[in-house]
Design an enzyme around this catalytic site. Structure first.
Site, PDB file in Angstrom:
ATOM      1  N   ASP A 199      -4.830   4.224   9.737  1.00 35.58           N
ATOM      2  CA  ASP A 199      -5.661   3.355   8.907  1.00 35.58           C
ATOM      3  C   ASP A 199      -5.820   2.009   9.592  1.00 35.58           C
ATOM      4  O   ASP A 199      -4.888   1.517  10.242  1.00 35.58           O
ATOM      5  CB  ASP A 199      -5.021   3.104   7.539  1.00 35.58           C
ATOM      6  CG  ASP A 199      -5.382   4.150   6.506  1.00 35.58           C
ATOM      7  OD1 ASP A 199      -6.059   5.146   6.848  1.00 35.58           O
ATOM      8  OD2 ASP A 199      -4.976   3.985   5.336  1.00 35.58           O
ATOM      9  N   ASP A 214     -12.942   6.759   4.060  1.00 36.30           N
ATOM     10  CA  ASP A 214     -11.813   7.681   4.247  1.00 36.30           C
ATOM     11  C   ASP A 214     -12.294   9.113   4.093  1.00 36.30           C
ATOM     12  O   ASP A 214     -12.573   9.552   2.983  1.00 36.30           O
ATOM     13  CB  ASP A 214     -10.738   7.367   3.218  1.00 36.30           C
ATOM     14  CG  ASP A 214      -9.467   8.168   3.427  1.00 36.30           C
ATOM     15  OD1 ASP A 214      -9.455   9.103   4.254  1.00 36.30           O
ATOM     16  OD2 ASP A 214      -8.479   7.875   2.744  1.00 36.30           O
ATOM     17  N   TYR A 224       0.838  -1.197   0.000  1.00 41.72           N
ATOM     18  CA  TYR A 224       0.000   0.000   0.000  1.00 41.72           C
ATOM     19  C   TYR A 224       0.880   1.256   0.000  1.00 41.72           C
ATOM     20  O   TYR A 224       0.680   2.167  -0.801  1.00 41.72           O
ATOM     21  CB  TYR A 224      -0.923  -0.044   1.214  1.00 41.72           C
ATOM     22  CG  TYR A 224      -1.875   1.109   1.344  1.00 41.72           C
ATOM     23  CD1 TYR A 224      -3.031   1.167   0.579  1.00 41.72           C
ATOM     24  CD2 TYR A 224      -1.637   2.146   2.245  1.00 41.72           C
ATOM     25  CE1 TYR A 224      -3.928   2.217   0.705  1.00 41.72           C
ATOM     26  CE2 TYR A 224      -2.519   3.191   2.384  1.00 41.72           C
ATOM     27  CZ  TYR A 224      -3.659   3.228   1.605  1.00 41.72           C
ATOM     28  OH  TYR A 224      -4.543   4.275   1.736  1.00 41.72           O
TER      29      TYR A 224
END
Length: 135
Positions: free
Chosen positions: A111, A38, A14
């Protein structure tokens, strides 16, 4: 390869793919029916097409990610803290549904990725708000 190994590899990928500006590569890390939220509190982007469009927009401006701590693994979830270095965005390049200041900025984010049994991300939740932005 264990699920934990797959999860750690996906988190690293990522970062690598985001920093390379590869939105399609990021989308490939997600399951076909995945969701991206998000930041948390906004409408989810659901399914591979919406996620691909989201990351194409998010990487378009040349923003980069910088880790600020290790990845934490619990069961089928991975959490990690990082900074997004935004070079500046145009209104048409906004990938998220929140008002952002203009110009360059840094956003502190945590995250959380939930994974399925195949090692694909089934849900991503980004935790940040206006108080996490500095210019």
């Amino acid at each position: 390869m264990t699920l934990e190994t797959q999860m750690r590899a996906a988190v690293q990928a990522y970062f690598d793919l985001f920093n390379a500006g590869d939105g399609a590569g990021i989308a490939a890390l997600f399951a076909d029916d995945a969701q991206v939220i998000d930041p948390v509190g906004t409408d989810p982007k659901s399914g591979k097409t919406a996620i691909s469009e989201f990351y194409a927009m998010a990487t378009r401006s040349g923003s980069t990610l910088e880790r600020t701590g290790p990845t934490r693994i619990a069961d089928k979830s991975a959490a990690f803290a990082f900074k997004v270095h935004v070079k500046g965005i145009k209104p048409e390049d906004t990938a998220i549904d929140v008002d952002l200041p203009t110009g360059a900025m840094v956003i502190d984010v945590i995250d959380v990725f939930d994974f399925n049994d195949d090692g694909k991300i089934s849900q991503m939740r980004a935790y940040w708000g206006p108080y996490n932005i500095s210019q």
